[in-house]
Write an enzyme that holds these catalytic residues in place. Structure first.
Site, PDB file in Angstrom:
ATOM      1  CD1 TRP A  30     -27.842   1.539  20.281  1.00 47.81           C
ATOM      2  CD2 TRP A  30     -28.318   2.287  18.238  1.00 47.81           C
ATOM      3  NE1 TRP A  30     -27.158   0.747  19.385  1.00 47.81           N
ATOM      4  CE2 TRP A  30     -27.442   1.187  18.118  1.00 47.81           C
ATOM      5  CE3 TRP A  30     -28.762   2.919  17.072  1.00 47.81           C
ATOM      6  CZ2 TRP A  30     -26.999   0.700  16.877  1.00 47.81           C
ATOM      7  CZ3 TRP A  30     -28.320   2.441  15.846  1.00 47.81           C
ATOM      8  CH2 TRP A  30     -27.450   1.353  15.760  1.00 47.81           C
ATOM      9  NE  ARG A  31     -23.267   0.477  21.812  1.00 45.47           N
ATOM     10  CZ  ARG A  31     -22.344  -0.256  21.201  1.00 45.47           C
ATOM     11  NH1 ARG A  31     -21.255   0.330  20.700  1.00 45.47           N
ATOM     12  NH2 ARG A  31     -22.487  -1.566  21.092  1.00 45.47           N
ATOM     13  CD  GLU A  43     -30.873  -4.552  21.108  1.00 44.99           C
ATOM     14  OE1 GLU A  43     -30.814  -5.679  20.578  1.00 44.99           O
ATOM     15  OE2 GLU A  43     -29.858  -3.937  21.477  1.00 44.99           O
ATOM     16  CD  GLN A  48     -32.898 -12.688  11.049  1.00 50.75           C
ATOM     17  OE1 GLN A  48     -32.695 -13.387  10.059  1.00 50.75           O
ATOM     18  NE2 GLN A  48     -34.067 -12.647  11.646  1.00 50.75           N
ATOM     19  CB  THR A  49     -30.033  -5.516   9.741  1.00 50.10           C
ATOM     20  OG1 THR A  49     -31.238  -6.145   9.293  1.00 50.10           O
ATOM     21  CG2 THR A  49     -29.633  -4.454   8.722  1.00 50.10           C
ATOM     22  CG  LEU A  86     -33.671  -1.413   7.663  1.00 47.25           C
ATOM     23  CD1 LEU A  86     -34.321  -0.927   8.945  1.00 47.25           C
ATOM     24  CD2 LEU A  86     -32.211  -1.757   7.910  1.00 47.25           C
ATOM     25  CE1 TYR A 124     -28.117 -10.619  21.408  1.00 46.81           C
ATOM     26  CE2 TYR A 124     -29.702  -9.004  20.620  1.00 46.81           C
ATOM     27  CZ  TYR A 124     -28.403  -9.373  20.880  1.00 46.81           C
ATOM     28  OH  TYR A 124     -27.382  -8.491  20.620  1.00 46.81           O
ATOM     29  CG  ASP A 142     -26.110 -12.389  19.201  1.00 48.27           C
ATOM     30  OD1 ASP A 142     -25.084 -12.644  19.863  1.00 48.27           O
ATOM     31  OD2 ASP A 142     -26.213 -11.369  18.497  1.00 48.27           O
ATOM     32  CB  CYS A 205      -6.172 -13.946  18.860  1.00 50.74           C
ATOM     33  SG  CYS A 205      -7.495 -15.055  18.292  1.00 50.74           S
TER      34      CYS A 205
END
Length: 344
Positions: A30-31, A43, A48-49, A86, A124, A142, A205
């Protein structure tokens, strides 16, 4: 707690974040071929997946239902079948409702406020769609974004749940995105940072592109943030019936009025058939739904006349030919576990 310097560093922060994203973003479908429809579908699927789980579903969905128009004319059974595995199936139903509403809308929605009026779209998702497709300066917030911002600001507050934390960081997220040249990419960069670098348990980090802005990293405790109260876990046990008779498997269709998994199929709960031990226990598996941890025990039973009477009276029970099991939409865990049971 001293005020975080991050608001004053916002221009430099957003510039550093975007520079990292341009060089390191994952080439998700999708990008690579962006469109309003692909953004909306992705989206919904990514709620939640994990993305790794979503990818094959997204590819199949886009081949069969490549547009809002195609989604509106598809049967609900096809939509749910494409979503099988899903979880959180209300997302699929809401996505089809959204398609109908979008097709009828004039003018079409563009802003985050517009998208909030659509089924299954919360703050969101609305911000993601509006920023990625229309470059609105609407910030997504989120769990990933909360984690990043809590660490960047060394926020030591304890939040009772994620919703309270999201609310607490929404203003800061909104301030940061106002300095982003490309708000859609800024939001995706925040998502990407949380998914790949600023992870929950082991933040990397040393290679973080915005470590110079991170107060949590400076004082040495980023992995402890954010501070969220532990959810109460509810333990449950369900006995299930595994019954084959005449080349058919007994199946339970969850009522369409159910709050969860409405209209989907699973192996029947034992209480529907008044089954109890000493039935033969052949498999035990576990799954989690929200804050519930469920142990499911599968019992092999033999056919008898009493079962015939119980099955006939219960409209949620039906027989499915063994060679047509792929024609029904099973919940993801039961599809997997049924394969194990058939191999025993």
């Amino acid at each position: 707690m001293d005020p975080s310097p991050l608001p004053n560093q916002a221009p430099a922060f957003t510039k550093a974040l975007l520079a990292w994203y341009q060089e390191n973003y994952r080439p998700l479908p999708w990008r690579e071929t962006p469109s309003l429809y692909s953004t909306v579908v992705s989206e919904f699927m990514c709620q939640q997946t994990q993305i790794a789980t979503v990818l094959p579903y997204f590819d199949r969905w886009m081949k069969i239902l490549p547009s809002f128009e195609m989604l509106t004319i598809a049967s609900e059974s096809l939509v749910i079948k494409l979503w099988e595995g899903l979880g959180y199936y209300s997302r699929a139903r809401n996505l089809q409702k959204l398609a109908h509403q979008w097709m009828a809308a004039e003018p079409k929605p563009e802003t985050a406020a517009d998208w909030l009026a659509y089924p299954g779209v919360g703050p969101y998702t609305a911000a993601a769609i509006a920023s990625i497709t229309y470059e609105e300066h609407a910030a997504v917030v989120d769990g990933n974004v909360v984690r990043i911002l809590a660490r960047l600001t060394n926020d030591q507050r304890e939040f009772s749940d994620n919703g309270k934390a999201v609310k607490a960081f929404t203003t800061l997220a909104g301030l940061l995105i106002t300095h982003a040249e490309r708000p859609g990419d800024h939001n995706q960069a925040m998502m990407e940072l949380g998914a790949t670098i600023c992870s929950k348990a082991n933040p990397q980090c040393l290679i973080c592109p915005v470590k110079d802005f991170c107060e949590g990293q400076r004082v040495g405790n980023p992995a402890q943030l954010p501070r969220l109260a532990k959810r109460q876990i509810i333990q449950k046990r369900i006995d299930r019936v595994f019954l084959i008779h005449g080349g058919r498997l007994l199946i339970h269709r969850i009522p369409t009025t159910a709050k969860r998994l409405a209209g989907l199929c699973e192996l029947p709960p034992g209480d529907l058939l008044e089954v109890s031990f000493p039935a033969e226990l052949i498999l035990t598996r576990r799954r989690g739904i929200a804050n519930e941890r469920i142990e499911e025990r599968f019992l092999r039973i033999d056919w008898n006349s009493k079962l015939h009477s119980l099955i006939t009276k219960d409209e949620t029970l039906f027989w499915q030919p063994l060679n047509q099991l792929n024609d029904i939409t099973l919940t993801g865990p039961h599809r997997k576990w049924l394969a194990e049971l058939m191999a025993l």
